[in-house]
Write a protein that holds these residues in place. Structure first.
Motif, mmCIF file in Angstrom:
data_model
loop_
_atom_site.group_PDB
_atom_site.id
_atom_site.type_symbol
_atom_site.label_atom_id
_atom_site.label_comp_id
_atom_site.label_asym_id
_atom_site.label_seq_id
_atom_site.Cartn_x
_atom_site.Cartn_y
_atom_site.Cartn_z
ATOM 1 N N TRP A 114 93.967 -67.360 63.441
ATOM 2 C CA TRP A 114 93.240 -66.883 62.261
ATOM 3 C C TRP A 114 93.768 -67.529 60.986
ATOM 4 O O TRP A 114 93.011 -67.732 60.033
ATOM 5 N N GLY A 115 95.050 -67.862 60.957
ATOM 6 C CA GLY A 115 95.576 -68.616 59.820
ATOM 7 C C GLY A 115 94.922 -69.985 59.739
ATOM 8 O O GLY A 115 94.633 -70.487 58.640
ATOM 9 N N GLY A 116 94.673 -70.591 60.902
ATOM 10 C CA GLY A 116 94.011 -71.892 60.945
ATOM 11 C C GLY A 116 92.570 -71.852 60.493
ATOM 12 O O GLY A 116 92.014 -72.875 60.069
ATOM 13 N N THR A 117 91.950 -70.664 60.547
ATOM 14 C CA THR A 117 90.556 -70.576 60.105
ATOM 15 C C THR A 117 90.417 -70.836 58.609
ATOM 16 O O THR A 117 89.354 -71.255 58.151
ATOM 17 N N PHE A 118 91.493 -70.573 57.844
ATOM 18 C CA PHE A 118 91.437 -70.864 56.409
ATOM 19 C C PHE A 118 91.316 -72.376 56.183
ATOM 20 O O PHE A 118 90.583 -72.818 55.294
ATOM 21 N N ILE A 119 92.035 -73.169 56.995
ATOM 22 C CA ILE A 119 91.964 -74.622 56.876
ATOM 23 C C ILE A 119 90.602 -75.124 57.323
ATOM 24 O O ILE A 119 89.956 -75.917 56.628
ATOM 25 N N ALA A 120 90.153 -74.644 58.488
ATOM 26 C CA ALA A 120 88.839 -75.051 58.996
ATOM 27 C C ALA A 120 87.734 -74.600 58.046
ATOM 28 O O ALA A 120 86.748 -75.325 57.833
ATOM 29 N N GLY A 121 87.903 -73.413 57.480
ATOM 30 C CA GLY A 121 86.903 -72.904 56.544
ATOM 31 C C GLY A 121 86.789 -73.757 55.295
ATOM 32 O O GLY A 121 85.695 -73.955 54.762
ATOM 33 N N ALA A 145 79.268 -66.961 70.531
ATOM 34 C CA ALA A 145 78.394 -66.189 71.423
ATOM 35 C C ALA A 145 78.082 -66.975 72.690
ATOM 36 O O ALA A 145 78.105 -66.424 73.801
ATOM 37 N N ILE A 146 77.800 -68.267 72.547
ATOM 38 C CA ILE A 146 77.497 -69.110 73.708
ATOM 39 C C ILE A 146 78.699 -69.197 74.642
ATOM 40 O O ILE A 146 78.580 -69.023 75.864
ATOM 41 N N LEU A 161 83.618 -75.715 65.721
ATOM 42 C CA LEU A 161 84.079 -75.538 67.103
ATOM 43 C C LEU A 161 85.417 -74.789 67.136
ATOM 44 O O LEU A 161 85.621 -73.906 67.976
ATOM 45 N N TYR A 162 86.318 -75.145 66.225
ATOM 46 C CA TYR A 162 87.602 -74.439 66.150
ATOM 47 C C TYR A 162 87.380 -72.973 65.787
ATOM 48 O O TYR A 162 87.951 -72.070 66.424
ATOM 49 N N LEU A 163 86.557 -72.739 64.777
ATOM 50 C CA LEU A 163 86.291 -71.372 64.342
ATOM 51 C C LEU A 163 85.664 -70.543 65.449
ATOM 52 O O LEU A 163 85.997 -69.370 65.638
ATOM 53 N N GLY A 164 84.744 -71.157 66.188
ATOM 54 C CA GLY A 164 84.057 -70.425 67.239
ATOM 55 C C GLY A 164 84.890 -70.224 68.484
ATOM 56 O O GLY A 164 84.973 -69.111 69.020
ATOM 57 N N ALA A 165 85.548 -71.296 68.963
ATOM 58 C CA ALA A 165 86.276 -71.240 70.235
ATOM 59 C C ALA A 165 87.619 -70.534 70.120
ATOM 60 O O ALA A 165 87.930 -69.625 70.894
ATOM 61 N N THR A 191 87.531 -67.257 67.131
ATOM 62 C CA THR A 191 86.697 -66.116 67.506
ATOM 63 C C THR A 191 86.875 -65.738 68.971
ATOM 64 O O THR A 191 87.371 -64.667 69.278
ATOM 65 N N VAL A 192 86.493 -66.624 69.889
ATOM 66 C CA VAL A 192 86.489 -66.266 71.314
ATOM 67 C C VAL A 192 87.872 -65.850 71.796
ATOM 68 O O VAL A 192 88.093 -64.705 72.208
ATOM 69 N N LEU A 193 88.825 -66.771 71.739
ATOM 70 C CA LEU A 193 90.154 -66.468 72.255
ATOM 71 C C LEU A 193 90.853 -65.401 71.422
ATOM 72 O O LEU A 193 91.453 -64.457 71.964
ATOM 73 N N ALA A 194 90.769 -65.519 70.096
ATOM 74 C CA ALA A 194 91.454 -64.568 69.219
ATOM 75 C C ALA A 194 90.891 -63.158 69.362
ATOM 76 O O ALA A 194 91.647 -62.177 69.428
ATOM 77 N N PHE A 195 89.571 -63.027 69.437
ATOM 78 C CA PHE A 195 88.955 -61.705 69.543
ATOM 79 C C PHE A 195 89.299 -61.039 70.870
ATOM 80 O O PHE A 195 89.542 -59.832 70.929
ATOM 81 N N ILE A 196 89.307 -61.812 71.960
ATOM 82 C CA ILE A 196 89.634 -61.249 73.276
ATOM 83 C C ILE A 196 91.071 -60.766 73.300
ATOM 84 O O ILE A 196 91.368 -59.647 73.745
#
Length: 297
Positions: free
Chosen positions: A24-31, A52-53, A227-231, A234-239
């Motif tokens: 989630w810290g990396g999402t700031f960079i990707a964002g 979602a996919i 792709l980073y934000l989604g995979a 979101t996917v791995l982090a949320f699970i």
């Protein structure tokens, strides 16, 4: 219905939560990369469409199909999608358009202590005094990091529409976390359904911006950020986040979100060459100490 429980060693849960904070810290960079080309609402839609996919593929491969949910579980999934995914992102990006990123992080750091208070008042989840002390220490540490040591100056700033939006974002994430705590199905299943509902709500809110022509103008770097934000984000982090809530509880899990701004600062230092001050280093240490107190004692 049998209550779903996760039997993971605590050290594994804690390791996963640290990784979640890092992702989630990396999402700031990707964002930041994505924000240079794509609007906030479309960015959120693309992120969760990818998620979602991937979640659907993972769920179908794991269970052989889409597990059926009870009416109560569907209500939780809808509420999670509406709050933690759709509302959180809309509030968050709306706030970013009005106030600086550091001030938004200031409000995000309030999520753990708000969750602990709600769990205590409404769900009678009791923590020891040393755990409450740990929550406060972690909060102070995070505030030192996100304000670069100027906590009092940051708190004295005026409270406007941007700050109200961030309060909405914080409450949205707290509701998402509490809903997760009271679900009785697997982390993968609930995360998938929540993301599907959240993506649908985001699509409705960003229909005016969504077009094939817009997608074709997005650069490769931005698609990699999506792709980073989604995979991962979101996917791995949320699970892993959902697994931790089932394994150790909401209060002990959400305290790890105090590490998100710290990892964001560290990644910005290594990738974007942004400086780290002494007060930020002290704050990082305090956050780790606070998290240790909450989960150890």
């Amino acid at each position: 219905m049998r209550h779903f429980a996760i039997s993971l060693p605590r050290c594994t849960v804690y390791f996963k939560l640290i990784c979640v904070a890092l992702m989630w810290g990396g999402t700031f960079i990707a964002g930041r990369i994505l924000a240079a080309e794509v609007s906030p609402t479309l960015s959120a839609l693309l992120r969760f469409t990818i998620a979602a996919i991937l979640l659907l593929i993972l769920l179908i491969k794991t269970t052989g199909g889409l597990p059926r949910l009870s009416t109560q579980q569907h209500i939780y999934a809808i509420l999670m999608g509406l709050t933690g995914i759709c509302a959180y992102n809309l509030f968050f990006f709306a706030a970013l358009s009005r106030i600086e990123a550091g001030r938004t992080a200031l409000f995000v750091s309030l999520s753990p202590i708000l969750t602990v208070l709600i769990m205590r008042i409404f769900f009678h989840e009791k923590l020891s005094r040393i755990k409450y002390l740990g929550v406060c220490i972690a909060l102070v540490g995070t505030l030192l990091v996100v304000t670069r040591g100027e906590v009092f100056n940051a708190l004295q700033q005026s409270f406007g529409l941007g700050e109200m939006m961030m309060c909405g974002a914080v409450f949205s994430w707290v509701i998402y976390t509490l809903c997760l705590k009271h679900t009785n199905t697997s982390a993968l299943t609930m995360s998938t359904y929540a993301v599907l509902w959240g993506t649908a709500f985001l699509f409705i809110s960003s229909m005016s911006e969504f077009s094939y022509k817009t997608l074709m103008t997005i650069s490769l770097n931005s698609w990699l950020a999506v792709l980073y934000l989604g995979a991962l984000g979101t996917v791995l982090a949320f699970i892993w986040y959902a697994q931790a809530i089932h394994a150790i509880g909401a209060s002990k899990t959400i305290i790890f979100t105090n590490l998100v701004p710290i990892f964001a600062v560290l990644l910005a230092f290594f990738i974007l060459k942004e400086p780290i001050t002494g007060s930020m280093a002290v704050g990082a240490v305090l956050s780790f100490v606070g998290i240790l107190l909450v989960n150890k004692y």
